[in-house]
Design an enzyme around this catalytic site. Sequence first.
Site, PDB file in Angstrom:
ATOM      1  CB  ILE A  39     -13.537 172.015  64.387  1.00 29.32           C
ATOM      2  CG1 ILE A  39     -14.965 172.130  63.915  1.00 29.32           C
ATOM      3  CG2 ILE A  39     -12.750 173.291  64.066  1.00 29.32           C
ATOM      4  CD1 ILE A  39     -15.779 173.199  64.647  1.00 29.32           C
ATOM      5  CG  ASN A  94       1.473 174.785  66.428  1.00 29.45           C
ATOM      6  OD1 ASN A  94       2.480 174.237  65.985  1.00 29.45           O
ATOM      7  ND2 ASN A  94       0.301 174.680  65.833  1.00 29.45           N
ATOM      8  CD  GLN A 101      -0.582 178.423  71.747  1.00 24.46           C
ATOM      9  OE1 GLN A 101       0.585 178.702  72.004  1.00 24.46           O
ATOM     10  NE2 GLN A 101      -1.469 178.141  72.685  1.00 24.46           N
ATOM     11  CG  HIS A 107      -4.075 173.082  71.300  1.00 25.16           C
ATOM     12  ND1 HIS A 107      -4.071 174.411  71.632  1.00 25.16           N
ATOM     13  CD2 HIS A 107      -3.823 173.034  69.966  1.00 25.16           C
ATOM     14  CE1 HIS A 107      -3.831 175.136  70.553  1.00 25.16           C
ATOM     15  NE2 HIS A 107      -3.662 174.326  69.536  1.00 25.16           N
ATOM     16  CG  HIS A 109      -2.199 170.118  66.684  1.00 26.39           C
ATOM     17  ND1 HIS A 109      -3.302 170.424  65.922  1.00 26.39           N
ATOM     18  CD2 HIS A 109      -1.769 171.290  67.210  1.00 26.39           C
ATOM     19  CE1 HIS A 109      -3.519 171.741  65.969  1.00 26.39           C
ATOM     20  NE2 HIS A 109      -2.602 172.290  66.747  1.00 26.39           N
TER      21      HIS A 109
HETATM   22  P1  AMP Z   1      -3.292 175.921  66.877  1.00 23.27           P
HETATM   23  O1  AMP Z   1      -3.033 176.643  65.590  1.00 23.27           O
HETATM   24  O2  AMP Z   1      -2.155 175.013  67.278  1.00 23.27           O
HETATM   25  O3  AMP Z   1      -3.697 176.865  67.975  1.00 23.27           O
HETATM   26  O4  AMP Z   1      -4.493 174.936  66.590  1.00 23.27           O
HETATM   27  C1  AMP Z   1      -5.806 175.221  66.958  1.00 23.27           C
HETATM   28  C2  AMP Z   1      -6.658 174.103  66.434  1.00 23.27           C
HETATM   29  O5  AMP Z   1      -7.903 174.152  67.075  1.00 23.27           O
HETATM   30  C3  AMP Z   1      -6.934 174.186  64.922  1.00 23.27           C
HETATM   31  O6  AMP Z   1      -6.462 173.000  64.291  1.00 23.27           O
HETATM   32  C4  AMP Z   1      -8.446 174.325  64.856  1.00 23.27           C
HETATM   33  O7  AMP Z   1      -9.015 173.613  63.771  1.00 23.27           O
HETATM   34  C5  AMP Z   1      -8.886 173.739  66.190  1.00 23.27           C
HETATM   35  N1  AMP Z   1     -10.146 174.228  66.697  1.00 23.27           N
HETATM   36  C6  AMP Z   1     -10.530 175.505  66.863  1.00 23.27           C
HETATM   37  N2  AMP Z   1     -11.788 175.577  67.356  1.00 23.27           N
HETATM   38  C7  AMP Z   1     -12.200 174.298  67.525  1.00 23.27           C
HETATM   39  C8  AMP Z   1     -13.409 173.687  67.979  1.00 23.27           C
HETATM   40  N3  AMP Z   1     -14.466 174.417  68.378  1.00 23.27           N
HETATM   41  N4  AMP Z   1     -13.480 172.334  67.998  1.00 23.27           N
HETATM   42  C9  AMP Z   1     -12.433 171.594  67.599  1.00 23.27           C
HETATM   43  N5  AMP Z   1     -11.272 172.091  67.147  1.00 23.27           N
HETATM   44  C10 AMP Z   1     -11.154 173.434  67.100  1.00 23.27           C
END
Ligand code: AMP
Length: 144
Positions: A39, A94, A101, A107, A109
């Site tokens: 997002i 992460n 994270q 997840h 990336h």
């Molecule tokens: P991290 O910092 O590795 O936990 O990355 C979390 C990622 O999730 C970030 O890049 C956010 O932009 C993404 N994210 C959080 N909420 C959503 C959502 N509802 N839909 C898509 N991506 C999301």
Amino acid sequence: MRRIPVSTASDCVFCKIVAGQIPCLRLFENDDLLAFLDIGPLAEGHALVVPKKHCELLTDMSEADIEAVSRHLPRLVRAICHGVGVDGCNVLVNVGKVASQEVPHVHWHIIPRKPADGLGYRWNASRYPAGRGEEVVRRIAAAL
Ligand code: AMP
């Protein structure tokens, strides 16, 4: 490993996306994983690959569960490269709050990269002083 003191599966944003309770721009789905657009993309096509089974950290996942997700990464990376017209991506996980994270559900990336796109790490390479590298190897090997 420092944990992220927030969600359980019931209040996990990625579990809600997997369950269809929160919308996403879906790229691919099977029994084990869901891939969708981030997002807050760092680049067009920035995607997240999420195991359907809730698990906070990569280090909590079983080898079988990691394999079930990660074997789809080459195909997803190829499709994203082709789809957004780039020659390469960063693929990263992460692991833990200290490693940035934010969402406590594992997840991967997939971040498409272009020359001079301004992304990148502060990759401040250093060197081990004499003997330190061997000591680090000894400690890690002892923990394996
Ligand atoms: P991290 O910092 O590795 O936990 O990355 C979390 C990622 O999730 C970030 O890049 C956010 O932009 C993404 N994210 C959080 N909420 C959503 C959502 N509802 N839909 C898509 N991506 C999301």
